[in-house]
Every structure is written in C-alpha cells, then in structure tokens.
Write an enzyme that holds these catalytic residues in place. Sequence first.
Site, PDB file in Angstrom:
ATOM      1  N   SER A   1       0.814  -1.202   0.000  1.00  0.00           N
ATOM      2  CA  SER A   1       0.000   0.000   0.000  1.00  0.00           C
ATOM      3  C   SER A   1       0.855   1.262   0.000  1.00  0.00           C
ATOM      4  CB  SER A   1      -0.911   0.009   1.238  1.00  0.00           C
ATOM      5  OG  SER A   1      -1.648   1.196   1.336  1.00  0.00           O
ATOM      6  N   GLY A   2       0.281   2.337  -0.549  1.00  0.00           N
ATOM      7  CA  GLY A   2       0.876   3.648  -0.415  1.00  0.00           C
ATOM      8  C   GLY A   2       0.382   4.378   0.813  1.00  0.00           C
ATOM      9  N   ASP A   3      -0.467   3.700   1.592  1.00  0.00           N
ATOM     10  CA  ASP A   3      -0.990   4.252   2.840  1.00  0.00           C
ATOM     11  C   ASP A   3      -1.006   3.119   3.868  1.00  0.00           C
ATOM     12  OD1 ASP A   3      -2.511   5.879   4.745  1.00  0.00           O
ATOM     13  OD2 ASP A   3      -3.030   7.108   3.023  1.00  0.00           O
ATOM     14  N   ASP A   4      -1.896   3.193   4.859  1.00  0.00           N
ATOM     15  CA  ASP A   4      -1.920   2.161   5.894  1.00  0.00           C
ATOM     16  C   ASP A   4      -2.395   0.829   5.314  1.00  0.00           C
ATOM     17  OD1 ASP A   4      -1.261   4.113   7.851  1.00  0.00           O
ATOM     18  OD2 ASP A   4      -3.367   4.706   7.934  1.00  0.00           O
TER      19      ASP A   4
ATOM     20  N   SER B   1       4.540  -1.015   3.224  1.00  0.00           N
ATOM     21  CA  SER B   1       3.971   0.334   3.165  1.00  0.00           C
ATOM     22  C   SER B   1       5.067   1.355   3.488  1.00  0.00           C
ATOM     23  CB  SER B   1       2.810   0.482   4.147  1.00  0.00           C
ATOM     24  OG  SER B   1       2.290   1.787   4.113  1.00  0.00           O
TER      25      SER B   1
END
Length: 399
Positions: A173-176, A207
């Site tokens: 992911s590019g986030d959580d 991440s």
Amino acid sequence: MGKILICLALGLLCLDLAECRNFKIDTEKVEYSAINCRKHSAVLTDFGGKGDGKTSNTDAFKAAIANLSKVSSDGGALLVVPPGKWLTGSFDLISYFTLYIHKDAVLLASQEESDYPLIDPLPSYGRGRDAAGKRDVIIEYLTIIAPVDSPNTDGINPDSCTNTRIRDSFVVSGDDCIAVKSGWDEYGIKFGKPTQHLSIKRFTCISPDSAVIALGSEMSGGIQDVRAEEIYALNSQSGVRIKTAPGRGAYVKDIYVRNLNFDTIKYVFWMTGAYGSHPDDGYDPNALPQVTNINFKDVFAKNVTYVGDLSGIQGDPFTGICISNVTAEVATKKKSVNLYENAKKKVKLPWNCTDIGGVSSRVSPTPCDLLPEKQVDCAFPGDTLPIDTVVLKTCSVGV
C-alpha cells in the site's frame, strides 16, 4: 447479525446458473470455506463479466450483488470470481454473503474516475446515510496490491465494526495496510459506534509511507479490544501507529500486540496526539481522547531508523503503555568525511517520548525515562474473542 466472508479460493468454481437459483452437484466437486454453506450461488460471468483485463466489470459486480441480495437472508449467497483479470470500479458487499475469489483471479482497479462515484459520508463523518456498522466480518487469504507511491490506498479499513477477523492476508500500500477507524470528531462522538473486538493474525504488509496497522486518526466513536499477533512488515514506515488529536474525544484502549517481525522500518513504535485535521470548525477542542492500556511484546526489528516516537497530548497523556521483550537493530549510516557537515547534523536518538506514561522490560535500545524498566511481561488476553470461535464450514460445489 449479518456476516460477511471474504476469502481467496484454492479451487475453481464454475456454476451454471444465471438467476441466483439452487443447483445440483452432478460433476466434480470442489471445496470452499464459508461461515455457512450458501444456499444460493452465482458466477460473475452469469452477469456479463469478462476476465480479459480490459472490459469493465463494475456493472457485472453490481448486478450480481443486487441479484444475490434478494435471497441473501434465505440461506446466504455466494458470488464466484473465476480465473481471469477482472477490471472493476467500486461496489458494495452485502450481509450473509461470501465473495469467493479464485487463486488465479485478479481484481484490477479501474483507472476511470467515473467508476468511483461520490457517496454521502457516513453520519459518523458528518452527514449521509444511516448505517449501524458491520454486523461479524471475516477476511482471509486476501492479497491487495496498490502502488506504493499512490496516496490514500489503505488496504483494509474496519470502521465502526464489532467482531472482525483478519487472517493470512498480504497488503502492499501507499498508505496504511490496515486502518482502524470509528468516526470523525463531533460526528463520531455523537454516532458513538466503536470498532471493537478486532482480531488480526498472520498479516504481512509493505507500506513505505505509512503504517502496518493504524489506529485512527478518525477514532471518535472509540477503538477498544484490538488483538494483533504474528505481524510481518517489510520496507514500511511504522508498525502499529496510534493517531489522534484534541477534538477527537472517545478512546483508544485495551490494545494488545505481540510477535512482530519488521525488516526495514522507520518507526517501530509511533504514537501521536497531534494528528489534527478536522471535518469543519464545529469540533470541540476540549474533547480529549483517552489513550490507555497499550501493550506490545515480543518484537524483533532490523534496519530501524527510530525505535519509538511516542507523543501524547499535554494535559492528557497517553498512559498504561507497556513494551516488553523487544530487540530493534538501528540502521547504521556511512559517516561523511566532512567533519564540519557532521557537526551541523542533529543527532538522531532512537527514542523520543513526551506526555506518556508506562513501563518497559527487556527492551533494546533502552527506552526513554518515561518508560522505566520493570520486570513485567506485557499483557495479552488469555480468553478468546467471539469472532475467533467462528469455525468455517467446508462446503462444496460442482464444476
């Protein structure tokens, strides 16, 4: 109470019905797991789905789920996604439902903005449709891969959910990778639906810019009784991160985490009380969150930048923090030969702590003074959550 099961199948399911009817097993049988063997079943191709990686299947998913929703309460419904590359936008799941994804099936996120229509936010975020949160959710053997340079690509978001189980899943992911939430500021406080009794086990995350598991920052309905164990992360920003701020209210409490293994991580432990974005100006700055009884044990991490950055709220410290049996190997950088430049650089300490309280035991590098050494073994409950007592049945269909 409704139950949703999401799982990645190990065998091919090909059903021969187009109208969500019962079917007879008269050929080879293939087994699958479900909370209950579903009485009604369908295959995505029955509704015009094409797994060629080019054709949009958004309408096919919506049509299939709308059709199955008519009979979901009559013995439950199963939707099979067979092998292929299935391009799709967003769609909603229903209760008493199993989404069965074959191991050779890939759901591809559409790049068309029109495939992601705006919907009214939940009332716990300001306004919108009434929703009570999800009634027992099981997510197992799920792989989610998003570009690591794309923001807001959270993998799994339990929001105002009670009794949720996440098992044997992998997220890039590019986030959580997992973001636990329960509403935003005054709206979440008013709605008052916590996320509680959440069980996470055997979970892997990549991440680089965010957390393996984030608690908050929208947690104004409360987050309680989260149990995470056997968590592995590679090239991630932080482990289990707590995010909150004045105005959030509610609580993050009774958090139990053990058996973490991290390889290349910026923060092993990260908590902040200054994650302060707000939906509007109507929030109460005196609505202070309670963060207490946070337990970490049995952690190994290598190539670490900072071991811990724990920053509570002045006048509202985070309390009851316990960290035990931790080894963090801080990454070493090559020293510059320019002594003048070296002298100007600020020394990076492995720990930073403000407005927190708790204890530590057998932790290396030695924690900050606000986490004094005690001979303790941080808590992890010995009881079993109700969602963990749910045993999936082995079911079969004809192919």
